[in-house]
Design an enzyme around this catalytic site. Structure first.
Site, PDB file in Angstrom:
ATOM      1  N   CYS A 236       0.843  -1.200   0.000  1.00 44.99           N
ATOM      2  CA  CYS A 236       0.000   0.000   0.000  1.00 44.99           C
ATOM      3  C   CYS A 236       0.878   1.251   0.000  1.00 44.99           C
ATOM      4  O   CYS A 236       1.400   1.662   1.042  1.00 44.99           O
ATOM      5  CB  CYS A 236      -0.928  -0.002   1.216  1.00 44.99           C
TER       6      CYS A 236
ATOM      7  N   CYS B   1      -0.534   4.091   2.162  1.00 42.49           N
ATOM      8  CA  CYS B   1      -0.346   3.873   3.602  1.00 42.49           C
ATOM      9  C   CYS B   1       1.080   4.179   4.042  1.00 42.49           C
ATOM     10  O   CYS B   1       1.307   4.765   5.099  1.00 42.49           O
ATOM     11  CB  CYS B   1      -0.668   2.415   3.962  1.00 42.49           C
ATOM     12  N   ASP B   2       2.054   3.764   3.235  1.00 42.52           N
ATOM     13  CA  ASP B   2       3.443   3.758   3.689  1.00 42.52           C
ATOM     14  C   ASP B   2       4.386   4.663   2.904  1.00 42.52           C
ATOM     15  O   ASP B   2       5.559   4.790   3.255  1.00 42.52           O
ATOM     16  CB  ASP B   2       3.990   2.327   3.636  1.00 42.52           C
TER      17      ASP B   2
END
Length: 314
Positions: free
Chosen positions: A135, A138-139
């Site tokens: 992701c 997300c990261d």
């Protein structure tokens, strides 16, 4: 709750599930959504959505919020963060068992979606969350001024590579072929992004490091030449596989595990429908998932009406 029988239980609270809930509720069905995670589905992780009709550009989580808020106007019951342990889709009254609930319904709409495929190479599991991520939204921020690699050739891979250039100083885009499957508009953006370096006709064969990812090994598919690349993170986007294990042996599936439906989203079991990414379909997009949900919601209401009429006649 154990004694209550819903008209419909929807497994999954992504775009497909929320759409089906909307149409079920508008059809005056008593329905509920059950999800292992938060309501919203995978679009929550998308940086931006540019191909949903009516929005030139919208953040993924904002679109998901709008979907959920719309459904909330109809007082649909929601059970987020309920891990589904067991299902019975064969009996006339279907049963959904979570860790602490037993839910029953006359119809079930399966909208559990799909997950990213793994590379299945040495180091992938060992370095998960230590440089291996599925992701970028997300990261991505953890890789400011670092070097990362994205693996894949479809829209998701290319779009995430572009997104990562907001943070990383360099992005390797690795694909096993010499051509991408992504839309031309996305390919054009890749070609004009100076932070992205293409590594084509190559497979990632190993991820290496000590406590975190430090480098990867790639193998050229034409020359078999092995090459090492120093990186800080790797993001595989090589396709998806369905979250359908719970339904094995109960519902007809194809060889990959995707659920087979007809044009009304009906499976081979009466009162059971499948929608969105989990079903066998030629296109998996938010807009098609929403369409699937609308069809299934209407069909579930129609099925129950016919069932009621048949019962009364008897």
């Amino acid at each position: 709750m154990a004694d209550k029988i819903f008209d419909c239980i929807i497994l999954g609270g992504g775009p497909a599930g929320l759409s089906s809930a909307l149409y079920c509720a508008r059809g005056n069905l008593d329905c509920a959504i059950v999800d292992n995670n938060a309501i919203g589905g995978t679009p929550v992780n998308y940086s931006e959505v540019e191909n949903y009709l009516g929005f030139d550009k919208i953040k993924g989580f904002e679109l998901s919020e709008k979907f959920e808020q719309h459904v909330d106007n109809f007082n649909v019951e929601k059970f987020p963060y309920e891990e589904i342990m067991k299902v019975d889709l064969i009996s006339p009254i279907k049963t959904i068992e979570t860790q602490d609930k037993i839910l029953k319904a006359r119809t079930v709409i399966i909208a559990t979606g799909a997950r990213n495929k793994k590379l299945n190479i040495k180091g992938e599991d060992e370095f998960y969350a230590k440089g291996v991520s599925y992701c970028a939204v997300c990261d991505g921020a953890f890789y400011k001024d670092k070097i990362v690699a994205v693996v894949g050739g479809g829209n998701s891979a290319l779009e995430e590579a572009i997104y990562l250039t907001r943070f990383a100083k360099k992005v390797y885009l690795i694909h096993r072929r010499d051509e991408f499957r992504a839309d031309k508009i996305v390919q054009d953006r890749i070609k004009h992004n100076k932070k992205i370096e293409l590594i084509l006709n190559s497979n990632v064969i190993e991820i290496l490091g000590k406590e975190r990812v430090e480098k990867i090994k790639t193998e050229n598919t034409k020359t078999n030449k092995i090459k090492e690349l120093k990186i800080d993170g790797i993001f595989p986007y090589i396709g998806i596989e369905p979250n359908s294990e719970l339904f094995n042996s109960q519902i007809e599936q194809d060889s990959f595990g995707f659920i087979i439906t007809d044009e009304t989203m009906k499976t081979n079991k009466d009162g059971v429908y499948a929608i969105g990414d989990i079903r066998k379909t030629p296109l998996r997009q938010i807009i098609t998932a929403v369409s699937d949900g609308a069809i299934a919601g209407v069909e579930a209401a129609r099925y129950l009406m016919n069932l009621k009429t048949t019962t009364v006649r008897k």
